[in-house]
Motif scaffolding. Structure first.
Motif, PDB file in Angstrom:
ATOM      1  N   THR A  11       0.831  -1.204   0.000  1.00 49.26           N
ATOM      2  CA  THR A  11       0.000   0.000   0.000  1.00 49.26           C
ATOM      3  C   THR A  11       0.866   1.254   0.000  1.00 49.26           C
ATOM      4  O   THR A  11       0.580   2.226  -0.720  1.00 49.26           O
ATOM      5  CB  THR A  11      -0.939   0.009   1.216  1.00 49.26           C
ATOM      6  OG1 THR A  11      -1.752  -1.166   1.204  1.00 49.26           O
ATOM      7  CG2 THR A  11      -1.828   1.245   1.206  1.00 49.26           C
ATOM      8  N   LEU A  14       2.514   1.522  -3.624  1.00 47.65           N
ATOM      9  CA  LEU A  14       1.616   1.707  -4.767  1.00 47.65           C
ATOM     10  C   LEU A  14       0.639   2.857  -4.568  1.00 47.65           C
ATOM     11  O   LEU A  14       0.232   3.500  -5.538  1.00 47.65           O
ATOM     12  CB  LEU A  14       0.838   0.407  -5.023  1.00 47.65           C
ATOM     13  CG  LEU A  14       1.681  -0.848  -5.287  1.00 47.65           C
ATOM     14  CD1 LEU A  14       0.789  -2.070  -5.499  1.00 47.65           C
ATOM     15  CD2 LEU A  14       2.591  -0.646  -6.485  1.00 47.65           C
ATOM     16  N   CYS A  15       0.220   3.105  -3.326  1.00 45.11           N
ATOM     17  CA  CYS A  15      -0.748   4.174  -3.044  1.00 45.11           C
ATOM     18  C   CYS A  15      -0.273   4.964  -1.829  1.00 45.11           C
ATOM     19  O   CYS A  15      -0.912   4.901  -0.760  1.00 45.11           O
ATOM     20  CB  CYS A  15      -2.138   3.603  -2.797  1.00 45.11           C
ATOM     21  SG  CYS A  15      -2.751   2.497  -4.086  1.00 45.11           S
ATOM     22  N   GLU A  18      -2.485   6.807   1.133  1.00 47.38           N
ATOM     23  CA  GLU A  18      -3.888   6.439   0.996  1.00 47.38           C
ATOM     24  C   GLU A  18      -4.247   5.310   1.960  1.00 47.38           C
ATOM     25  O   GLU A  18      -3.443   4.437   2.243  1.00 47.38           O
ATOM     26  CB  GLU A  18      -4.192   5.989  -0.438  1.00 47.38           C
ATOM     27  CG  GLU A  18      -3.936   7.055  -1.491  1.00 47.38           C
ATOM     28  CD  GLU A  18      -4.910   8.212  -1.392  1.00 47.38           C
ATOM     29  OE1 GLU A  18      -6.045   7.983  -0.920  1.00 47.38           O
ATOM     30  OE2 GLU A  18      -4.538   9.339  -1.769  1.00 47.38           O
ATOM     31  N   THR A  20      -7.056   3.285   1.404  1.00 50.10           N
ATOM     32  CA  THR A  20      -7.509   2.209   0.530  1.00 50.10           C
ATOM     33  C   THR A  20      -6.664   2.198  -0.734  1.00 50.10           C
ATOM     34  O   THR A  20      -6.361   3.259  -1.278  1.00 50.10           O
ATOM     35  CB  THR A  20      -8.995   2.393   0.157  1.00 50.10           C
ATOM     36  OG1 THR A  20      -9.768   2.442   1.351  1.00 50.10           O
ATOM     37  CG2 THR A  20      -9.490   1.251  -0.724  1.00 50.10           C
ATOM     38  N   CYS A  21      -6.292   1.011  -1.218  1.00 50.00           N
ATOM     39  CA  CYS A  21      -5.440   0.911  -2.397  1.00 50.00           C
ATOM     40  C   CYS A  21      -6.025  -0.114  -3.365  1.00 50.00           C
ATOM     41  O   CYS A  21      -5.675  -1.306  -3.316  1.00 50.00           O
ATOM     42  CB  CYS A  21      -4.011   0.516  -1.992  1.00 50.00           C
ATOM     43  SG  CYS A  21      -2.827   0.569  -3.358  1.00 50.00           S
ATOM     44  N   GLU A  23      -5.352  -0.571  -6.401  1.00 47.64           N
ATOM     45  CA  GLU A  23      -4.287  -1.156  -7.227  1.00 47.64           C
ATOM     46  C   GLU A  23      -3.692  -2.388  -6.558  1.00 47.64           C
ATOM     47  O   GLU A  23      -3.441  -3.412  -7.215  1.00 47.64           O
ATOM     48  CB  GLU A  23      -3.187  -0.119  -7.478  1.00 47.64           C
ATOM     49  CG  GLU A  23      -2.108  -0.601  -8.438  1.00 47.64           C
ATOM     50  CD  GLU A  23      -1.068   0.473  -8.727  1.00 47.64           C
ATOM     51  OE1 GLU A  23      -0.098   0.171  -9.437  1.00 47.64           O
ATOM     52  OE2 GLU A  23      -1.234   1.618  -8.231  1.00 47.64           O
ATOM     53  N   ARG A  79       8.356   1.236  -5.628  1.00 47.72           N
ATOM     54  CA  ARG A  79       7.281   0.745  -6.497  1.00 47.72           C
ATOM     55  C   ARG A  79       7.776  -0.332  -7.463  1.00 47.72           C
ATOM     56  O   ARG A  79       7.141  -1.379  -7.631  1.00 47.72           O
ATOM     57  CB  ARG A  79       6.684   1.922  -7.274  1.00 47.72           C
ATOM     58  CG  ARG A  79       5.472   1.563  -8.115  1.00 47.72           C
ATOM     59  CD  ARG A  79       4.994   2.770  -8.912  1.00 47.72           C
ATOM     60  NE  ARG A  79       3.768   2.480  -9.620  1.00 47.72           N
ATOM     61  CZ  ARG A  79       2.554   2.633  -9.145  1.00 47.72           C
ATOM     62  NH1 ARG A  79       2.392   3.098  -7.913  1.00 47.72           N
ATOM     63  NH2 ARG A  79       1.495   2.347  -9.865  1.00 47.72           N
ATOM     64  N   TYR A 233      -6.739  -6.171   3.349  1.00 41.61           N
ATOM     65  CA  TYR A 233      -7.036  -4.888   2.708  1.00 41.61           C
ATOM     66  C   TYR A 233      -8.416  -4.388   3.130  1.00 41.61           C
ATOM     67  O   TYR A 233      -8.629  -3.185   3.315  1.00 41.61           O
ATOM     68  CB  TYR A 233      -6.969  -5.035   1.178  1.00 41.61           C
ATOM     69  CG  TYR A 233      -5.586  -5.335   0.677  1.00 41.61           C
ATOM     70  CD1 TYR A 233      -4.642  -4.330   0.539  1.00 41.61           C
ATOM     71  CD2 TYR A 233      -5.210  -6.633   0.351  1.00 41.61           C
ATOM     72  CE1 TYR A 233      -3.360  -4.606   0.089  1.00 41.61           C
ATOM     73  CE2 TYR A 233      -3.942  -6.924  -0.106  1.00 41.61           C
ATOM     74  CZ  TYR A 233      -3.011  -5.898  -0.236  1.00 41.61           C
ATOM     75  OH  TYR A 233      -1.739  -6.169  -0.682  1.00 41.61           O
ATOM     76  N   SER A 237      -9.081  -0.905   5.167  1.00 43.77           N
ATOM     77  CA  SER A 237      -9.957   0.119   4.610  1.00 43.77           C
ATOM     78  C   SER A 237     -11.125   0.446   5.534  1.00 43.77           C
ATOM     79  O   SER A 237     -11.462   1.612   5.744  1.00 43.77           O
ATOM     80  CB  SER A 237     -10.478  -0.349   3.249  1.00 43.77           C
ATOM     81  OG  SER A 237     -11.399   0.578   2.725  1.00 43.77           O
ATOM     82  N   SER A 358     -13.658  -4.084  -4.146  1.00 45.01           N
ATOM     83  CA  SER A 358     -13.343  -2.690  -4.482  1.00 45.01           C
ATOM     84  C   SER A 358     -14.616  -1.868  -4.660  1.00 45.01           C
ATOM     85  O   SER A 358     -14.687  -0.709  -4.233  1.00 45.01           O
ATOM     86  CB  SER A 358     -12.499  -2.634  -5.756  1.00 45.01           C
ATOM     87  OG  SER A 358     -11.245  -3.224  -5.551  1.00 45.01           O
ATOM     88  N   SER A 362     -15.933   1.310  -2.122  1.00 45.43           N
ATOM     89  CA  SER A 362     -15.924   2.637  -2.727  1.00 45.43           C
ATOM     90  C   SER A 362     -17.208   3.401  -2.405  1.00 45.43           C
ATOM     91  O   SER A 362     -18.152   2.858  -1.821  1.00 45.43           O
ATOM     92  CB  SER A 362     -15.754   2.522  -4.247  1.00 45.43           C
ATOM     93  OG  SER A 362     -16.929   1.980  -4.828  1.00 45.43           O
TER      94      SER A 362
END
Length: 414
Positions: A11, A14-15, A18, A20-21, A23, A79, A233, A237, A358, A362
C-alpha cells in the motif's frame, strides 16, 4: 511473519498516503488468478513426481523457491521492486503454494498407519499454525526493516535442515536410455506426463470418496481463498487496521489452531471420525466468513478470527480422508489431484472477489454493505458443507489397473 507487513509495504509503495489501495487489491487478485491457472497443472505433476522420484527432492525445490521474492523487498521497497516482488512471488507460488503440504502429507502417509494419519496430519498442520503464531509475534515486535531479513534467514535454514536431516521414503525409479537425443527426451517426457495424468484421473474417478472430497475442497477453497486474498485490505480500509492489528488477528487464529489441531483433533477424531471433523470445521468456516462480512465494529474481526480454531480442522481431516481412500503408491497423485482442484478454485475466486470488494469499499457501492463480497464467499463454504454431509466413507480404497499402469513408475527423464 511477512503476511501482515506486506499490506503496509504494498500500500505504501503503490498508493502512498492512501488508506484504501485498489491497485494493490487488483494486483493481488491478478497474482492469485495467474497462480491458479498454472497450479492446475503443476500440483498434480509435483504429486506424481513425488511418487516417482521421492518426497525429499520435491520438498527442497518447492521451499527453496520461496527465498528469492523476499530478497527483493529486503533490498528495496520502492514501487518497481514491489512489482518485481509480485512477479517472482507469482512464480514461487506456482511451484510452492499447496505443493509443500501435499508432498509433506504424502511423506507422512509413507510412515504412519492409516488409523493414526488424521492425528499425524493434525500435528503437522498444528506445527504450521505454531509457526504462524511465532511469525506474527515477530512481525508485531520486530522493526519493519528487519522482518524480510529474518524471514530469508529462516527459509534458508529450513532448506539446509531438510537437505541434511530429512530421510527419503520412496525408491526413485531407475533411469534408462540416458543417451537419447534431446527431441526424443522431450517427446518421451510429454508422453509420460500425459500417461501419469491419465492414471491420476483414473484413480480419482474410480473412488466416490475422492470425487466427493474434490467437490468439498473446490467450494471450500473457492470461498476461503477469496476471503484470504482481500481480508487484510478490507480490514485496513474499513477499520484502519495496521501491521500490529493484522498481526493480532492472525495470532488469534494461530494460537487457537495449535490447540485444536494438536490436542483436540486426536481426541475427537476417534469419536466422530474424519467426516465429523470435516463438517465441524466447515461449520466454523461458515461462521468465520459471515462474521467478517457483517462486521459492525472493530472488535468483531477478533471474534470472527476465533472461529479459526474450528475451521483450521478442515485441512487435516481432508488430507486424512484422501489418504485413507488411496493406496500407498498413489498418495502423491491423489493429494496432487485434489490440490489441483483447489487451485482451480483459487483461480476463480479473485475474479469475482477483487472487483466486488473494491466496488463495495468505494463510494459507488449500490448499497451500504462493505463486507458483501465476504458474505458471497460464505455461500460457497455452505455448498462445501452440504457436500461434506453427503460424504460416504464406507467405501474401500481401490487401485484400478489402467492400460498405462505399467508406465506409472517410469522416470521423468530417461
Amino acid at each position: 511473519m511477512t503476511v501482515s507487513v506486506l499490506v503496509d509495504v504494498t500500500t505504501g509503495a503503490l498508493c502512498p498516503g492512501e488508506q484504501t489501495c485498489p491497485e494493490a487489491i487488483y494486483l493481488t487478485g491478478v497474482q492469485q488468478t495467474v497462480v491458479g491457472i498454472f497450479k492446475m497443472v503443476m500440483l498434480p505433476i509435483l504429486g506424481q513426481l513425488a511418487d516417482e522420484y521421492g518426497r525429499k527432492p520435491m520438498l527442497l525445490i518447492t521451499i527453496s523457491t520461496t527465498i528469492f521474492p523476499f530478497a527483493l523487498l529486503a533490498w528495496s521497497q520502492t514501487r518497481g521492486f514491489v512489482y518485481a516482488y509480485y512477479v517472482l512471488r507469482t512464480i514461487s507460488y506456482i511451484i510452492s503454494q499447496g505443493s509443500i503440504f501435499l508432498i509433506s502429507v504424502s511423506y507422512a502417509a509413507d510412515v504412519v498407519e492409516g488409523s493414526k494419519r488424521a492425528a499425524a496430519f493434525g500435528f503437522i498442520t498444528g506445527l504450521f499454525s505454531a509457526s504462524h503464531v511465532v511469525g506474527n509475534v515477530l512481525a508485531r515486535f520486530l522493526p519493519e526493516g528487519y522482518i524480510f531479513y529474518v524471514s530469508i534467514f529462516l527459509l534458508i535454514s529450513a532448506t539446509i535442515y531438510m537437505k541434511i536431516f530429512l530421510g527419503e521414503t520412496v525408491t526413485a525409479a531407475p533411469r534408462t536410455d540416458q543417451h537419447r537425443s534431446c527431441p526424443s527426451m522431450i517427446l518421451r517426457l510429454l508422453r509420460q506426463r500425459m500417461v501419469s495424468m491419465k492414471d491420476t484421473v483414473t484413480v480419482v474417478s474410480h473412488s466416490n470418496i475422492l470425487k466427493r472430497i474434490s467437490y468439498v475442497s473446490f467450494f471450500y477453497e473457492l470461498g476461503m481463498s477469496g476471503i484470504s486474498s482481500i481480508l487484510l485490505y478490507y480490514l485496513k480500509s474499513v477499520f484502519g487496521f495496521t501491521k500490529n492489528q493484522n498481526s493480532q488477528v492472525l495470532m488469534v487464529v494461530g494460537i487457537g489452531a495449535i490447540f485444536s489441531q494438536v490436542l483436540v483433533l486426536p481426541l475427537i477424531n476417534p469419536l466422530v471420525g474424519e467426516k465429523g471433523v470435516l463438517c465441524i470445521g466447515l461449520t466454523g468456516a461458515l461462521a468465520y466468513a459471515l462474521l467478517y462480512g457483517l462486521a459492525w465494529a472493530s472488535w468483531v474481526p477478533y471474534l470472527s478470527a476465533a472461529f479459526g480454531v474450528v475451521y483450521i480442522l478442515v485441512k487435516p481431516s481432508t488430507y486424512a480422508i484422501i489418504s485413507k481412500a488411496t493406496i500407498s503408491t498413489d498418495q502423491g497423485k491423489a493429494q496432487g489431484f485434489v490440490a489441483g482442484v483447489q487451485s482451480v478454485a483459487s483461480l476463480l475466486s479473485p475474479i469475482a472477489m477483487s472487483p466486488l470488494t473494491s466496488l463495495f469499499l468505494s463510494s459507488n457501492a449500490p448499497f451500504d454493505c462493505k463486507g458483501f463480497s465476504l458474505i458471497c464467499a460464505s455461500i460457497s463454504v455452505m455448498i462445501s458443507l452440504i457436500h461434506a454431509c453427503l460424504l460416504n466413507q464406507s467405501e474401500e480404497c481401490k487401485s484400478p489397473q489402467s492400460p498405462s499402469s505399467d508406465n506409472i513408475e517410469e522416470p521423468l527423464l530417461s
